[in-house]
Design an enzyme around this catalytic site. Structure first.
Site, PDB file in Angstrom:
ATOM      1  N   ASP A   1      72.265  65.255  48.994  1.00  0.00           N
ATOM      2  CA  ASP A   1      73.494  65.353  48.221  1.00  0.00           C
ATOM      3  C   ASP A   1      74.552  65.998  49.117  1.00  0.00           C
ATOM      4  O   ASP A   1      74.221  66.582  50.161  1.00  0.00           O
ATOM      5  CB  ASP A   1      73.230  66.216  46.984  1.00  0.00           C
ATOM      6  CG  ASP A   1      74.478  66.452  46.170  1.00  0.00           C
ATOM      7  OD1 ASP A   1      75.255  65.494  45.978  1.00  0.00           O
ATOM      8  OD2 ASP A   1      74.703  67.596  45.738  1.00  0.00           O
ATOM      9  N   LYS A   2      75.821  65.913  48.734  1.00  0.00           N
ATOM     10  CA  LYS A   2      76.875  66.517  49.544  1.00  0.00           C
ATOM     11  C   LYS A   2      77.335  67.850  48.963  1.00  0.00           C
ATOM     12  O   LYS A   2      77.090  68.907  49.531  1.00  0.00           O
ATOM     13  CB  LYS A   2      78.072  65.575  49.673  1.00  0.00           C
ATOM     14  CG  LYS A   2      79.191  66.145  50.557  1.00  0.00           C
ATOM     15  CD  LYS A   2      80.397  65.239  50.589  1.00  0.00           C
ATOM     16  CE  LYS A   2      81.187  65.319  49.303  1.00  0.00           C
ATOM     17  NZ  LYS A   2      81.829  66.630  49.077  1.00  0.00           N
TER      18      LYS A   2
ATOM     19  N   PHE B   1      87.081  65.245  30.306  1.00  0.00           N
ATOM     20  CA  PHE B   1      86.581  64.497  31.456  1.00  0.00           C
ATOM     21  C   PHE B   1      85.177  63.957  31.191  1.00  0.00           C
ATOM     22  O   PHE B   1      84.390  64.573  30.498  1.00  0.00           O
ATOM     23  CB  PHE B   1      86.542  65.419  32.680  1.00  0.00           C
ATOM     24  CG  PHE B   1      85.707  64.885  33.812  1.00  0.00           C
ATOM     25  CD1 PHE B   1      86.247  63.999  34.721  1.00  0.00           C
ATOM     26  CD2 PHE B   1      84.382  65.256  33.950  1.00  0.00           C
ATOM     27  CE1 PHE B   1      85.486  63.498  35.755  1.00  0.00           C
ATOM     28  CE2 PHE B   1      83.607  64.758  34.988  1.00  0.00           C
ATOM     29  CZ  PHE B   1      84.164  63.874  35.891  1.00  0.00           C
TER      30      PHE B   1
ATOM     31  N   ASN C   1      72.199  66.449  38.717  1.00  0.00           N
ATOM     32  CA  ASN C   1      72.328  65.022  39.031  1.00  0.00           C
ATOM     33  C   ASN C   1      71.470  64.610  40.220  1.00  0.00           C
ATOM     34  O   ASN C   1      71.395  63.425  40.546  1.00  0.00           O
ATOM     35  CB  ASN C   1      73.797  64.681  39.291  1.00  0.00           C
ATOM     36  CG  ASN C   1      74.322  65.336  40.550  1.00  0.00           C
ATOM     37  OD1 ASN C   1      74.057  66.513  40.796  1.00  0.00           O
ATOM     38  ND2 ASN C   1      75.043  64.603  41.338  1.00  0.00           N
ATOM     39  N   ASP C   2      70.837  65.569  40.888  1.00  0.00           N
ATOM     40  CA  ASP C   2      69.954  65.247  42.010  1.00  0.00           C
ATOM     41  C   ASP C   2      68.482  65.211  41.606  1.00  0.00           C
ATOM     42  O   ASP C   2      67.622  64.873  42.425  1.00  0.00           O
ATOM     43  CB  ASP C   2      70.128  66.285  43.130  1.00  0.00           C
ATOM     44  CG  ASP C   2      71.552  66.363  43.629  1.00  0.00           C
ATOM     45  OD1 ASP C   2      72.164  65.297  43.813  1.00  0.00           O
ATOM     46  OD2 ASP C   2      72.061  67.483  43.825  1.00  0.00           O
TER      47      ASP C   2
END
Length: 1151
Positions: free
Chosen positions: A448-449, A585, A795-796
């Site tokens: 991941d970043k 969002f 989310n990873d």
């Protein structure tokens, strides 16, 4: 007593119980759809998919226990026996009880093929016509192996028993017979109304009815559920809050709840409450889940919906996918190969016995046994006899030894102080003990970043307002940061270098600058808390917190909010705006908006979002689009994360028409989110651009150096991120993943697997969590490569579960990634030590252990094979029975076990200095079928020497006393002694790293052999057990002969000499990289560390625009419009998720 509840607009709040991907597909589920879905590259956008709730088949009646035992709620458990489908609240995590432990544990252990094989051997040894070895030669090793495993299982299960008992006996107040009574958790049932107090654990999955806080707000801590200690927020329905405050009201409560069946989705709940002929929608924000703890709430009441095994936390306790290493699979195949060899050898010797008996045995009068068995039948019995004699070819203690080694290697990772992050008191943690050697074979890393390569700590650096950029340092002006002393609300940690923007804002002459910071102070979902006279902001994402803090320092201070107002201070003038709607969002919208009514009656929409979605919705009359886009390109080239700001004035009639549609969408029972998104689209158009912000997310310390070292180890690194291509590309340059000499390909229609896997680095952009897992699954499936995924957020989780090795970073986004991982630590830079040091050492140790383990068993067992040629193939053993029993347990196990735990070819510093040392693990060169057959032939050679040299020495010899020590028992002692010396000295030759413990183990094993041998050959033990100990006085008689000691020395010398010669030739003529490093070890240790090269950075030619990363979970819009407050920031995740891919490729180079 009833109380009125503040009006609430909007839905019931955000998904605060966040483990968003706890039930996503892992590799197993992905495999089902891999033919179609996995083939699709992440560059192809996917429409959002709404998770459908389970069928509303679960009914709960409040305060009515008999209702849940009606026949319609019964389920069949066995034959005609039925019980209620509603579980009791007592939990059972243990596996055994007093009666079931022995049979169930043995059943589980005998499911392992090796244990079942030795049980069959034991049964064969009981048959007199077949048995060639006493039963105890198999029973004792088998009992030791089973016993060690059983004790470990028993200790684990006793701990589970104690935990279950402690939890089931916790106390809770339950409403029974019209009043609250103290009851144990185990006695709670579905439909009960319970009262919880501050710091109480929640006993079941409970529908929150009311609490002592305004609007029935309840704060919970979810540490046991998802590992996070920050508070989450739940709230009861308005109707229950107003009518269910007193004990009498709660006792009369008789609502019927219809909801989804029990499941493991921690992020979803859907149901309805039917009460007094009215239906009320329920969702996760109304639920208190078991495993949470009540915080900052004096008292609350709830209705039990799911109990015991039906609760979500218990449903999540199921079996996880078992990850198996390549060496595990190879080892199992080799055991099967050994078994086939055993069958073939036994069959060959049985045939030999058949012919021998026909030609010789049947004609020798002294071999007559009066059994009347023909040659074929005797050959058949001989086959089973040799299966027993040669059974040690299949190593019974192999699996136990491997588990001990892996446990030790895991402890070394946990104890490594160089992977300890002192700032957060976070040590490295091996959360599994089965994958350590796989760390030495990694070929692909998927990272991941945000939060993994970067710190996920955001700082407002630059902006562009009405076409003019701010934030650059000007040499002709002061070099000091802005002094914020004029603003008493300013955050003193905030630094900004451009004084001209401060002057512009303070002058109030630039209306665009005023609107810019007013938007930042109003358009957000941040919560504020006043603590010790200071403002403490709690944001759904670090980006949003940085923007509101920037507005605060520039004089536009967010002070407070209610459900329908926002109060800010505009340059010392306090203003309150009425909030008409908050358009929150999500990862598909990639923007958020707020509709406000100004004090003068105007209605205005403020919007901020990613440039790709904002530019599509700008009015044709909007100004500064080109200059803003140029500024965005410049910001992106500097690896800054950007966000566009815009506004729209709305007429009263337009708003009222839109508001009616908005309210209808808010109460929709199905596809509520999709309905809201459609309504939002109608109002978010014809926007006027104000400007854009640029936020810096710094790299973590040591990331460029780590990536460079891993690349030198021939590990391919892929970055999978939800951010825009430009952002990810520029981060790639700054962290040395990309460099100027690379040939870069931007692909959407390429042959993904073949093209990407040829690249040295790959960046996949705009990928969703499921697509991340799909990418990992593709590489695993088509390249058969060992993969590692590393991430820090929820989310990873999907990607971490799918890879062969999952690594979680305990960063700014909670503990979901860590809890789903195999290994966890605090910084990305520790990955190089995990792989290049611990992974490489573990792989080398395990390979060396397995090679030697197979060798020593072949050398030991095949002596029987050579002996059979001189014993008429009669299944006669070449050793004493007790030697066979204790060989693997006492005489040869400890030295090889310590090599598996402690050995290292070079130290950790040299392992990091020379990443090429990692290559043998990737190539699998240290343990494969070639190494296996080398061990086999080495064992054959040693067994030949150990048998035939003593055999030749015993043919014609005379002792000093005139007697010939050429009897069978003396021969067995000499061969056994030669074997013990050979295998222990052989492991000494293979040991690269000597410690006192290794030396003690080798010498101790030899000493133990002689000590036990002289004991069991003594007359005293023979008197006690005459049938079991028949070698009386043999050791003392044989080993006092110098001739036999010379035989042993000659045997050992000839066995070891070829090995010494081959090792010498390899190290001098064909040295490996490791040999060269070892040879120059002292030289390298004295050299200074090479200076770190400056990180590669590319500016200029190509436009790289960076994307603003919102939270992966929803913001606080629903919480705000519901009138609730917040105290601590829940975890957030940065990164919009779309589906565009970038595939960089470096031209081939020779290192």
């Amino acid at each position: 007593m009833s109380r009125q509840r503040a009006d609430s607009q909007g839905s019931l709040g955000p998904d605060d119980e966040v483990m968003p991907y706890s039930d996503d597909e892992t590799d197993d589920e992905l495999a089902v759809s891999s033919e179609g879905e996995a083939e699709e590259p992440p560059g192809v956008p996917h429409p959002p998919v709404e998770a459908k709730p389970s069928e509303m088949g679960w009914k709960v009646k409040a305060n009515d226990r008999p209702y849940h035992h009606l026949p319609e709620f019964q389920k069949k458990v066995f034959l005609c026996i039925k019980k209620s489908r509603y579980s009791g609240n007592a939990i059972k995590t243990y596996k055994y009880n007093v009666l079931t432990f022995l049979p169930l544990n043995l059943y589980e252990q005998f499911k392992r093929a090796a244990n079942l094989y030795f049980l069959a051997l034991l049964i064969l040894q009981i048959i007199p016509d077949i048995s060639t070895l006493p039963w105890y030669t198999t029973l004792i090793p088998l009992v030791v192996v089973l016993g060690i495993t059983a004790i470990k299982d028993l200790v684990d299960d006793l701990a589970r028993h104690r935990m279950d008992k402690e939890i089931n006996n916790r106390k809770c107040e339950v409403l029974l017979d019209g009043r609250f009574q103290e009851s144990k958790w185990r006695n709670i049932e579905v439909g009960d109304v319970v009262r919880l107090k501050k710091n109480d654990f929640i006993p079941a999955d409970i529908l929150l009815l009311s609490s002592s806080n305004p609007n029935s707000l309840c704060y919970v801590e979810t540490a046991e559920l998802d590992g996070e200690t920050n508070l989450k927020f739940k709230m009861g329905l308005r109707v229950t809050d107003e009518r269910l405050q007193e004990e009498r009201q709660l006792a009369e409560f008789d609502a019927l709840i219809e909801c989804e069946e029990p499941n493991n989705r921690l992020d979803k709940f859907m149901g309805t409450m039917l009460w007094q002929r009215e239906r009320y929608p329920l969702d996760l924000d109304n639920m208190l889940l078991r495993g949470c703890k009540v915080r900052n709430t004096e008292e609350c009441h709830g209705l039990v919906i799911f109990a015991g095994a039906d609760t979500k936390i218990m449903r999540n306790g199921g079996k996880t996918r078992f990850k198996r290493t390549k060496i595990d699979e190879l080892m199992n195949y080799m055991v099967y190969t050994i078994f086939v060899l055993l069958i073939l050898v036994a069959a060959g010797l049985a045939i030999g016995h058949t012919f021998w008996y026909e030609e010789i045995g049947s004609k020798a009068w002294y071999l007559y046994d009066a059994k009347g068995q023909d040659a074929s039948y005797r050959g058949f019995l001989s086959f089973w006899g040799y299966i027993i004699v040669l059974n040690t070819m299949v190593p019974i203690s192999l699996y136990v030894s491997v588990e001990v080694i892996r446990l030790g290697q895991s402890k070394f990772i946990n104890w490594d102080l160089q992977m300890y992050f002192a700032e957060k008191d976070t040590p490295a943690k091996a959360r599994t003990t089965t994958l350590n050697e796989q760390l030495g074979q990694i070929e692909y890393i998927f990272s991941d970043k945000t939060g993994t390569l970067t710190q996920n700590i955001m700082a407002f650096k630059k902006c562009t307002i009405a076409g003019r950029s701010y934030g650059e340092y000007h040499r002709d002006r002061t070099k000091y940061p802005v002094d914020w002393s004029w603003n008493r609300h300013a955050d003193r940690k905030f630094q900004f270098m451009d004084h001209s923007l401060v002057a512009c804002v303070r002058s109030r002459k630039d209306k665009d600058a005023t609107e810019f910071f007013k938007l930042l102070s109003l358009c957000h979902t941040v919560m504020v808390e006043h603590k010790d006279g200071d403002l403490v902001y709690q944001a759904a994402s670090p980006d949003e917190g940085a923007l509101v803090t920037a507005a605060r320092n520039f004089g536009y201070v967010f002070l407070s909010r209610t459900q329908d107002t926002i109060t800010i201070k505009e340059m010392d003038q306090e203003s309150t705006y009425e909030m008409l709607a908050l358009l929150d969002f999500n990862s598909d919208r990639k923007r958020m908006s707020i509709i406000l009514k100004f004090p003068d009656g105007r209605i205005r929409l403020y919007c901020k979002g990613a440039d790709t979605v904002i530019y599509e919705r700008l009015s044709p009359n909007s100004r500064h689009k080109e200059t803003t886009q140029d500024a965005l390109d410049i910001f992106a080239n500097e690896t800054l994360r950007t966000l566009c700001l815009c506004y729209k004035d709305i007429s009263t009639d337009e708003f009222e028409a839109w508001s009616r549609k908005h309210k209808d969408a808010q109460v929709a029972m199905s596809d509520r989110d999709a309905a809201l998104d459609r309504v939002y689209e109608e109002i978010e158009n014809n926007l006027m651009l104000i400007g854009a912000t640029a936020i810096e997310d710094k790299l973590q310390d040591g990331v460029p150096e780590t990536i460079a070292k891993l690349a030198k180890a021939d590990i391919k690194i892929w970055v999978l991120t939800g951010d825009k291509k430009e952002t990810a590309e520029n981060i790639g340059y700054s962290c040395s993943l990309l460099s100027d000499d690379m040939q870069i390909h931007y692909g959407e229609d390429i042959d993904f697997v073949n093209m990407a896997c040829e690249c040295e680095a790959v960046i996949c952009c705009r990928v969703t969590p499921k697509q991340k897992a799909n990418v990992v699954s593709l590489v695993k499936k088509y390249k058969k490569a060992v993969t590692l995924s590393i991430g820090d957020g929820a989310n990873d989780v999907n990607m971490i579960k799918t890879a062969d090795i999952g690594v979680g970073i305990s960063g700014q986004e909670g503990m979901q990634a860590v809890m789903s991982s195999d290994y966890a630590f605090a910084q990305f830079c520790y990955l190089q030590r995990l792989l290049l040091v611990h992974g490489r050492w573990s792989y080398i140790r395990m390979c060396k252990f397995l090679r030697f383990f197979f060798f020593k068993n072949f050398a030991f067992t095949l002596v029987h094979f050579w002996y059979s040629f001189f014993s008429g193939y009669s299944s006669q053993v070449a050793y004493e029975d007790w030697f066979i029993t204790l060989y693997n347990l006492c005489y040869s196990s400890l030295p090889v076990l310590l090599v598996g735990l402690l050995d290292q070819d070079v130290n950790d510093k040299l392992s990091l200095k020379f990443p090429k040392l990692y290559l043998p693990g990737q190539q699998g060169t240290l343990f494969n079928y070639r190494n296996f057959f080398i061990s086999l032939f080495h064992g054959i050679f040693v067994s030949l020497i150990i048998f035939f040299i003593p055999y030749g020495a015993f043919l014609q010899t005379m002792g000093q006393d005139g007697e010939a020590p050429s009897d069978y028992q003396s021969f067995a002692v000499v061969t056994a002694s030669s074997l013990i010396f050979t295998v222990n000295l052989q492991i000494s030759l293979d040991t690269s790293y000597w410690t006192f413990v290794n030396c003690f183990a080798v010498l101790g094993s030899i000493a133990i052999y002689f000590g036990i041998m002289f004991d069991i050959h003594s007359a005293g033990i023979h008197v006690l057990f005459p049938s079991a100990f028949t070698f009386t006085g043999v050791a003392s008689n044989a080993l006092r002969q110098p001739y036999l000691w010379l035989t042993i020395i000659l045997t050992v010398g000839i066995s070891l000499l070829p090995v010494i010669c081959i090792q010498f030739l390899h190290k001098t003529i064909w040295p490996s990289v490791g040999d060269k490093v070892q040879r120059n070890r002292k030289k390298y240790e004295m050299e200074e560390e090479e200076k770190k090269k400056p990180s590669a950075f590319q500016r200029g030619q190509r436009s790289r625009r960076s994307a603003y990363a919102f939270s992966h979970s929803r913001g606080y819009a629903d919480l705000i419009s519901s009138g609730r407050s917040i105290r601590r920031r829940p975890p957030a995740r940065g990164g919009p998720q779309d589906s565009i891919r970038e595939v960089p490729q470096r031209e081939a180079e020779n290192i």
